[in-house]
Design an enzyme around this catalytic site. Structure first.
Site, PDB file in Angstrom:
ATOM      1  N   HIS A  11      34.101  25.197 -16.384  1.00 11.20           N
ATOM      2  CA  HIS A  11      33.881  24.802 -14.982  1.00 11.20           C
ATOM      3  C   HIS A  11      35.157  24.929 -14.146  1.00 11.20           C
ATOM      4  O   HIS A  11      35.291  24.323 -13.084  1.00 11.20           O
ATOM      5  CB  HIS A  11      33.319  23.383 -14.907  1.00 11.20           C
ATOM      6  CG  HIS A  11      34.309  22.268 -15.113  1.00 11.20           C
ATOM      7  ND1 HIS A  11      35.395  22.339 -15.955  1.00 11.20           N
ATOM      8  CD2 HIS A  11      34.354  21.021 -14.564  1.00 11.20           C
ATOM      9  CE1 HIS A  11      36.064  21.201 -15.919  1.00 11.20           C
ATOM     10  NE2 HIS A  11      35.456  20.389 -15.075  1.00 11.20           N
ATOM     11  N   SER A  12      36.070  25.771 -14.592  1.00  7.23           N
ATOM     12  CA  SER A  12      37.381  25.894 -13.951  1.00  7.23           C
ATOM     13  C   SER A  12      37.352  26.803 -12.731  1.00  7.23           C
ATOM     14  O   SER A  12      36.958  27.969 -12.822  1.00  7.23           O
ATOM     15  CB  SER A  12      38.384  26.442 -14.971  1.00  7.23           C
ATOM     16  OG  SER A  12      39.574  26.880 -14.354  1.00  7.23           O
ATOM     17  N   ALA A  13      37.819  26.288 -11.609  1.00  9.38           N
ATOM     18  CA  ALA A  13      37.896  27.092 -10.382  1.00  9.38           C
ATOM     19  C   ALA A  13      38.808  28.285 -10.559  1.00  9.38           C
ATOM     20  O   ALA A  13      38.465  29.419 -10.197  1.00  9.38           O
ATOM     21  CB  ALA A  13      38.392  26.227  -9.217  1.00  9.38           C
ATOM     22  N   ALA A  15      39.834  29.726 -13.320  1.00  9.90           N
ATOM     23  CA  ALA A  15      39.294  30.708 -14.260  1.00  9.90           C
ATOM     24  C   ALA A  15      38.304  31.621 -13.543  1.00  9.90           C
ATOM     25  O   ALA A  15      38.290  32.840 -13.765  1.00  9.90           O
ATOM     26  CB  ALA A  15      38.629  30.013 -15.440  1.00  9.90           C
ATOM     27  N   SER A 174      43.764  25.213 -17.301  1.00 11.99           N
ATOM     28  CA  SER A 174      42.842  26.348 -17.283  1.00 11.99           C
ATOM     29  C   SER A 174      42.995  27.146 -15.997  1.00 11.99           C
ATOM     30  O   SER A 174      43.036  26.567 -14.910  1.00 11.99           O
ATOM     31  CB  SER A 174      41.406  25.826 -17.378  1.00 11.99           C
ATOM     32  OG  SER A 174      40.467  26.851 -17.180  1.00 11.99           O
TER      33      SER A 174
END
Length: 213
Positions: A11-13, A15, A174
Site C-alpha cells: 500500500h506504499s505511495a 512504491a 518502502s
C-alpha cells in the site's frame, strides 16, 4: 542474472510512484525483480522512525501530500488526492496475493503493479476481498483459488519473514531497492539503481565509530 531485491509495502505511495519506471528499467537491462513485500510499520519502527500516527502535521503535509503530488506529475503517474480512503486498512491479504504467485516473474510483477495502482490511483480498499478478486480476475487468475493460497499460513509466515529480512538489513522504508548488496531507499533513487545495474557505486568509505571502533 541481474537481480534487484524489491522491498516494499503493497500500500506504499512511493512504491506506486516508482513502479512503472522500475519495470521499465528492468525491461531495458534484463534485470529480475525479487519481490519482498513487507509489513511496513514493524520495519519502519525497528529502525527508530516514528509511526505515521506520531508524525507532525507539517511532516505529513510535505512527505505524504506535496511530495507525492510533485513526484506523480514528474513520473506521469495518477494518484488520488492526499491519501486513499482506506489507507490504514489491513493489507496483509493483498501482500499474500503477491507472495502466492512467487517472488519473481511477469505474473508477480503484474500483480504488484496492479495492487499498488488499485490503491493509489483508484482508491481501492486492499482489505476488501471483492476488490482483490477483481484485481486477480483482471490479470487472468482464478480469484477464489489465489485468495485461498494468499490466506494460507505459509504465506503469512513468508510475509513476516520478509519483515525480519528487511529489519536485519537495515531497510528504512518502502520502497527499497537492493542491487548487489547496495540498498537504495526511495523511488527518487531509481536513476541511481539503473546506474548500479551496469556500473556499481564505489564501496562505502564511511565509518560508524559506534560500530567500527
Amino acid at each position: 542474472m541481474v537481480i534487484i531485491d524489491y522491498v516494499y509495502s503493497a500500500h506504499s505511495a512511493y512504491a506506486w510512484l516508482g513502479s512503472g519506471h522500475l519495470m521499465d528499467i528492468c525491461r531495458r537491462h534484463g534485470a529480475t525483480l525479487v519481490h519482498r513485500p513487507i509489513p511496513l510499520s514493524p520495519v519502519v519502527e525497528a529502525q527508530g522512525s516514528l509511526p505515521f500516527r506520531s508524525r507532525t502535521q507539517a511532516h505529513v503535509d510535505y512527505f505524504f501530500g506535496r511530495e507525492i503530488e510533485r513526484w506523480a506529475e514528474w513520473r506521469g503517474v495518477e494518484v488520488v488526492p492526499f491519501r486513499p480512503t482506506h489507507h490504514d486498512a489491513d493489507y496483509s491479504l493483498a501482500s499474500g496475493m503477491i507472495l502466492a504467485l512467487g517472488d519473481r516473474g511477469p505474473q508477480v510483477d503484474a500483480m504488484s503493479h496492479a495492487l499498488l495502482g488499485a490503491h493509489w490511483r483508484d482508491d481501492a480498499d486492499l482489505s476488501d476481498r471483492a476488490v482483490l478478486s477483481r484485481v486477480a480476475e483482471g490479470l487472468g487468475h482464478d480469484a477464489a483459488a489465489l485468495l485461498a493460497r494468499a490466506a494460507a499460513p505459509e504465506i503469512a509466515a513468508r510475509f513476516s519473514a520478509n519483515g525480519d529480512w528487511a529489519i536485519a538489513r537495515g531497510v528504512m522504508g518502502s520502497p527499497t531497492y537492493i542491487v548487489g548488496g547496495d540498498a537504495f531507499y526511495g523511488q527518487d533513487r531509481l536513476e541511481m539503481v539503473e546506474r548500479a545495474l551496469t556500473r556499481p557505486f564505489a564501496p562505502t568509505r564511511w565509518r560508524n565509530p559506534a560500530v567500527d571502533g
